[in-house]
Design an enzyme around this catalytic site. Structure first.
Site, short mmCIF file in Angstrom:
data_model
loop_
_atom_site.label_atom_id
_atom_site.label_comp_id
_atom_site.label_asym_id
_atom_site.label_seq_id
_atom_site.Cartn_x
_atom_site.Cartn_y
_atom_site.Cartn_z
N ARG A 182 17.96 8.34 -5.65
CA ARG A 182 17.30 8.85 -6.89
C ARG A 182 17.66 10.30 -7.36
NH1 ARG A 182 13.31 12.61 -6.09
NH2 ARG A 182 12.10 11.42 -4.59
N TYR A 231 12.14 5.70 -34.70
CA TYR A 231 11.88 4.51 -33.88
C TYR A 231 10.26 4.81 -33.40
CZ TYR A 231 10.97 1.74 -29.67
OH TYR A 231 10.30 0.82 -28.74
N ASP A 249 19.03 11.46 -31.72
CA ASP A 249 19.00 9.92 -31.45
C ASP A 249 19.98 9.29 -32.04
OD1 ASP A 249 18.94 7.26 -30.74
OD2 ASP A 249 16.48 7.34 -30.50
N LYS A 304 21.00 -0.81 -26.47
CA LYS A 304 21.51 -1.32 -27.64
C LYS A 304 22.89 -1.42 -27.48
CE LYS A 304 17.09 -0.64 -28.67
NZ LYS A 304 16.18 -1.34 -28.30
C1 PLP Z 1 16.62 4.27 -32.14
C2 PLP Z 1 15.86 4.01 -31.13
N1 PLP Z 1 15.85 5.09 -29.97
C3 PLP Z 1 15.23 4.85 -28.89
C4 PLP Z 1 14.68 3.45 -28.44
C5 PLP Z 1 13.86 3.10 -27.40
O1 PLP Z 1 14.86 2.71 -26.36
P1 PLP Z 1 14.33 1.72 -25.29
O2 PLP Z 1 13.69 0.40 -25.80
O3 PLP Z 1 15.52 1.43 -24.30
O4 PLP Z 1 13.29 2.49 -24.56
C6 PLP Z 1 14.77 2.54 -29.53
C7 PLP Z 1 14.30 1.27 -29.18
O5 PLP Z 1 14.45 0.23 -30.10
C8 PLP Z 1 15.54 2.73 -30.81
O6 PLP Z 1 15.71 1.83 -31.70
#
Ligand code: PLP
Length: 394
Positions: A60, A113, A186, A211
């Site tokens: 961990r 998101y 992000d 992604k």
């Molecule tokens: C721009 C963006 N940030 C964060 C996330 C969250 O990622 P996760 O689904 O891996 O938790 C997403 C999910 O679609 C996203 O599109």
């Protein structure tokens, strides 16, 4: 620090992605001659007595497979420290929970998101009393007017989900700096191949590795990269001890495997996205196409300045009814309707139909049109993709 965003530095990025120079020196390969770094599944490591110290004690807290990925993520972003989390949301929530005190203040972009928006409004605001101001991140003045001495974090997504809006990272980084606050980006939609926000002045970069970084739709994961030692210590404590939300060794392996082909995939994602965007722009049932690579796109110049390419995500506004849109989705053969993005396969999502709860929430802050269609353009043949859309559109 070297920027790899200029085209002449692209080869260096590809070399880091393949990890070729690290294969021989990788301290995590345990004296074997593995060309592919192994997956260390052991949860615990034999205690070394006497003067010897163990690099790893308990998985961990640290694990060789994860350490190798975290180092590589940092190199790709041109940053000092990388951390791999159990999901993109784990990366996001750990950043917010670790850096924002209860009752503190966050300035966030209003197009983000939906999961991040829910975290902000339902957890940070409701449970921790954090004061959230949503701003139009395209307008640095809006950010400057909203940030104050109590702001603990400025949060942006660029390009953003699902409206593909950009923010001027350098200008907002300067505003955050002037106000002694942290700026997190992000960068999931751009991937480190097309943008490296730390090198434009951001303090923290967050990814959903689910992604583009993994790229094959077979691993949920997240990452944070930072140059700030204090931020790193706080986030590392949360990841390893306080929250224990690290990425598993097997998922680390899958992300590391995906990264080796990231440059080649991103080039093709972008070429295909440009072809699809141009096709859609010329279609008479399409009102607007949101793709930074199009010259008609209002933020095309900013994209060209701060990104080295336009990536593979776009959205468009359909000129018609939701019933027609549903028929369009059913008529598609290659595009799969579904959530997520950044994988080799083309995916299509209509937020108002497929995510009704999140759509009604986001509508208030971000005016997402009811007939907005988000497209993650995959690696299929571009002519086939355009033909699929042509056949299915009314
Ligand atoms: C721009 C963006 N940030 C964060 C996330 C969250 O990622 P996760 O689904 O891996 O938790 C997403 C999910 O679609 C996203 O599109």
């Amino acid at each position: 620090m070297t920027r790899h965003n200029s085209p002449s530095d692209r080869n260096r990025f590809a070399t880091i992605a393949v990890g070729a120079s690290e294969i021989k020196t990788n301290p995590h390969r345990d004296g074997t001659n593995d060309v592919v770094p192994p997956i260390h599944l052991s949860t615990t490591f034999e205690w070394a007595s006497g003067e010897d110290t163990n690099e790893h004690d308990y998985s961990r807290e640290s694990n060789p497979t994860r350490a190798a990925l975290e180092e590589q993520l940092a190199r790709l972003e041109g940053g000092e420290h990388g951390l791999a989390f159990a999901s993109g949301m784990a990366a996001t929530s750990t950043t917010m929970l670790s850096l924002v005190p209860s009752g503190g203040h966050i300035v966030s972009s209003d197009t983000i998101y939906s999961g991040t928006e829910k975290l902000l409004t339902e957890h940070m605001a409701e449970h921790l009393g954090v004061d959230i101001d949503f701003v139009d991140i395209r307008d640095p003045d809006d950010v400057a007017d909203t940030v104050d001495a109590d702001t603990a974090l400025v949060w942006a997504e660029t390009p953003s989900n699902p409206l593909i809006r950009l923010c001027d990272v350098q200008t907002i980084a300067d505003i955050a700096d002037d106000n002694d606050t942290l700026f997190a980006v992000d960068s999931t939609f751009g991937s480190p191949y097309y943008q490296t926000p730390l090198e434009l002045g951001a303090d923290i970069v967050v990814h959903s590795t689910t992604k583009y970084l993994n790229g094959h739709s077979d691993s949920i994961g997240g990452a944070v990269i930072t140059d700030n030692d204090e931020v790193f210590q706080q986030l590392a404590f949360a990841q390893r001890v306080g929250l224990g939300n690290m990425l598993s060794p097997f998922d680390c392996y899958l992300v590391a495997r995906g990264i080796r082909t990231l440059p080649a995939r991103m080039e093709q994602h972008e070429k295909n996205a440009m072809a699809v965007a141009q096709f859609l722009e010329s279609h008479d049932r399409v009102d607007r196409v949101h793709y930074p690579g199009l010259e008609s796109y209002p933020q095309h110049d900013l994209a060209s300045e701060q990104m080295s390419g336009y990536s593979g995500m776009l959205s468009f506004e359909f000129d018609g009814t939701l019933i027609e849109l549903e028929a369009f989705i059913e008529g598609l053969d290659i595009f799969t309707p579904g959530a997520s993005l950044g994988g080799v396969e083309s995916l299509i999502e209509i937020p108002s139909l497929m995510l009704p709860d999140e759509f009604s929430r986001s509508e208030e802050s971000a005016d997402i049109p009811e007939t907005l269609v988000r497209v993650s353009v995959g690696l299929e043949d571009a002519d086939d993709l355009c033909e699929d859309l042509r056949t299915a559109l009314p």
